[in-house]
Design an enzyme around this catalytic site. Structure first.
Site, PDB file in Angstrom:
ATOM      1  N   ASN A 174      41.562  37.692  47.098  1.00 37.91           N
ATOM      2  CA  ASN A 174      41.600  39.026  46.503  1.00 37.91           C
ATOM      3  C   ASN A 174      40.591  39.165  45.372  1.00 37.91           C
ATOM      4  OD1 ASN A 174      43.694  39.767  48.228  1.00 37.91           O
ATOM      5  ND2 ASN A 174      45.275  39.092  46.804  1.00 37.91           N
ATOM      6  N   ASP A 194      47.074  42.969  56.119  1.00 38.30           N
ATOM      7  CA  ASP A 194      48.276  42.413  56.723  1.00 38.30           C
ATOM      8  C   ASP A 194      49.367  43.467  56.851  1.00 38.30           C
ATOM      9  OD1 ASP A 194      47.092  39.931  56.866  1.00 38.30           O
ATOM     10  OD2 ASP A 194      47.761  39.352  54.869  1.00 38.30           O
TER      11      ASP A 194
END
Length: 436
Positions: free
Chosen positions: A26, A119
Site C-alpha cells: 500500500n 480484493d
C-alpha cells in the site's frame, strides 16, 4: 494460455528463521503516484518486489511517466507530455487509479480513470473521493466505465470525511498539495502509511500540518520537486510472519519493521500468552509450552487492531485454547476467506451481529462481520482457491499445521502483496513447491 501456478504444501514442523520485510504494498504504490507530480526525478528505496508495483508502474508509463525499477529502488520522473487517461485495460486491477485523479488534474487539467478493483473484502465506495474533488472545484462525472474529472485549478477548502478512509485521505493529500489556498481535512485517516506519504510529499516541497483530532492542514504550493525516501517495513507482513512462527510452534525473527508500527498487535498477542523478544534489530514471538490462549479482538482504524492483521490471527485462533471472537468493523465482507479455512478443518462460524465489541457501523445489516473460532482445531490438508491477498497468506499458515498436504490455487494474490513469499517460506523451513 499459460496454466496458473499453484503451491503444494506439506506440513514440515515449526517454522524458524529470519525474515526481512520491505516497504508495504500500500505504501509503495501511493508514493509512486505522488512522485508523478514532482519536477525532477524521485527515488523510492526499500521497495518490495510485489505485483502491485508492476501494475502501478504500467499505469504510470501509460500516462507518460518514466519509471525504472531495480531490486530495491524505483525511480520516477514525469515526461514531457502527460496523457490524462488511464487505459481501460487497468479496469478492476486495483484501487490506484482513483488516487491519480488529483495529480492528473494538476498536470493535465482533466483526467479519466477506469473503475477501481482490489480484493473482494467489501464495498470501498468512490463517493468520498468524488465528493472531495468536487468540494475543491473539480467537475466530476461517474460513468459505467470510469470517472471523468476536469478542473483548471483545484482550490483549497474544508472537507470532513464521513469515515476516516485511508484512500480518501490520500486523495485529499495529493489533490490539495498543489491546490490554490489552504485545505483543512477533518476526520482524516492517521495510519502510518498515510503519515509516511505526507512526509514524502513534504520532502517534495508540500506544506502539510498534522494536527490533533484527525485533522490535516495542507497549504497549496505552486510546484513540487523530486525527492528521495526510504520506505519503512510493512507492518502487515511483519505481523503475518510473527503469526507464522507462533501457529507452527516455531520462532520467526522479523527485521525491518519498527516496534511502534506493531504496538497494538504485540499487546494482543501478549494477552494470548505469546512471549516477545524485541530489540532494535528484530522482533520475534514464541508460544508458551502450554499453548496460546483464546481472545476477543475487534478491528478498527489506526491505532486500533488493523483489519489486515485479522486473517493470520484467525488461523492463530484455531490453534489457541478455547473460544475466540473476531469482530471486523472496517470492511463488511472481510471474512470472505473463511470458507477456504473451514475446508481445511478450521472450526469457524460467522455472524451478522456485532460480537466481541460495541455495535459498529454494520450493526443491523446483513454483513457477516463477526466470527467465533474454536481451538484447538485439528486441521487437514485440502485443495483450496484463495480469494485475496491476506486470505492467501492465512491459507499458507493453515496448510503449514495441517494433517496432510494442501494445494493452494490463486497464489498470484499472495505475490501481489507480499515480497517474495515463496522464497521467504522456503527459508523458514516450509516444505513448499511450485507447480503448474
Amino acid at each position: 494460455m499459460i496454466a496458473e501456478e499453484v503451491w503444494q504444501i506439506e506440513p514440515s514442523g515449526p517454522l524458524r528463521g529470519d525474515v526481512e520485510v520491505r516497504g508495504s504494498k500500500n505504501g509503495v504504490s501511493k508514493h509512486m503516484v505522488a512522485a508523478m507530480m514532482g519536477n525532477g526525478e524521485s527515488s523510492i528505496h526499500n521497495a518490495p518486489e510485489v505485483g502491485e508495483v508492476e501494475i502501478t508502474a504500467a499505469m504510470l508509463r501509460a500516462l507518460g511517466i518514466n519509471v525504472e525499477i531495480s531490486r530495491t529502488e524505483i525511480r520516477i520522473e514525469k515526461g514531457a507530455e502527460i496523457e490524462p487517461r488511464v487505459p481501460d485495460a487497468f479496469t478492476g486491477l486495483n484501487r490506484i487509479p482513483i488516487l491519480m485523479l488529483g495529480p492528473l488534474l494538476h498536470l493535465a487539467g482533466e483526467a479519466f480513470v477506469p473503475l477501481v478493483g482490489g480484493d473482494p473484502i467489501g464495498r470501498r465506495p468512490v463517493n468520498f473521493h468524488v465528493d472531495a474533488l468536487r468540494a475543491m472545484g473539480a467537475e466530476v462525472q461517474v460513468g459505467d466505465t470510469g470517472i471523468y474529472a476536469k478542473a483548471k485549478r483545484l482550490n483549497g477548502t474544508r472537507i470532513e470525511l464521513p469515515y476516516p478512509s485511508v484512500g480518501a485521505t490520500e486523495t485529499v493529500l495529493m489533490s490539495a498539495v498543489l491546490a490554490d489556498g489552504k485545505t483543512v481535512l477533518k476526520n482524516a485517516a492517521t495510519e502510518p502509511e498515510v503519515v509516511e506519504l505526507a512526509l514524502f510529499l513534504q520532502r517534495m516541497g508540500a506544506r502539510i500540518e498534522l494536527s490533533p483530532d484527525r485533522r490535516i492542514v495542507i497549504e497549496g504550493v505552486e510546484r513540487l520537486r523530486g525527492a528521495q525516501t526510504w520506505l519503512t517495513g510493512d507492518r502487515i507482513e511483519a505481523f503475518s510472519y510473527l503469526a507464522a512462527g507462533l501457529v507452527t510452534g516455531g520462532e520467526v525473527r522479523v527485521h525491518g519493521c519498527p516496534q511502534d508500527r506493531l504496538v497494538t498487535a504485540i499487546t494482543t498477542l501478549a494477552r494470548m500468552g505469546a512471549q516477545f523478544d524485541i530489540n532494535d534489530e528484530y522482533l520475534c514471538a514464541t508460544a508458551p509450552p502450554e499453548g496460546l490462549r483464546s481472545a476477543a479482538v475487534q478491528t478498527d482504524t489506526h491505532p486500533g487492531f488493523m483489519t489486515d492483521w485479522q486473517t493470520p490471527l484467525m488461523v492463530l485462533f484455531t490453534q489457541s485454547q478455547g473460544m475466540s471472537v473476531l469482530h471486523e468493523t472496517v470492511f463488511e465482507n472481510r471474512l470472505v476467506y473463511v470458507p477456504a479455512l473451514q475446508k481445511m478443518g478450521c472450526e469457524i462460524e460467522v455472524f451478522d451481529q456485532c460480537l466481541g465489541g460495541p455495535a459498529c457501523r454494520y450493526h443491523d445489516t446483513n454483513a457477516r462481520h463477526s466470527a467465533v473460532v474454536r481451538g484447538v482445531s485439528r486441521l487437514k490438508g485440502a485443495d483450496v482457491t484463495l480469494p485475496d491477498i491476506r486470505a492467501g497468506f492465512s491459507a499458507v499458515l493453515a496448510a503449514a499445521v495441517a494433517d496432510g498436504p494442501s494445494t493452494l490455487r490463486g497464489v498470484h494474490h499472495i505475490e501481489r502483496g507480499y515480497h517474495r513469499p515463496f522464497e521467504q517460506f522456503v527459508s523458514l523451513g516450509l516444505n513448499i513447491t511450485r507447480q503448474r
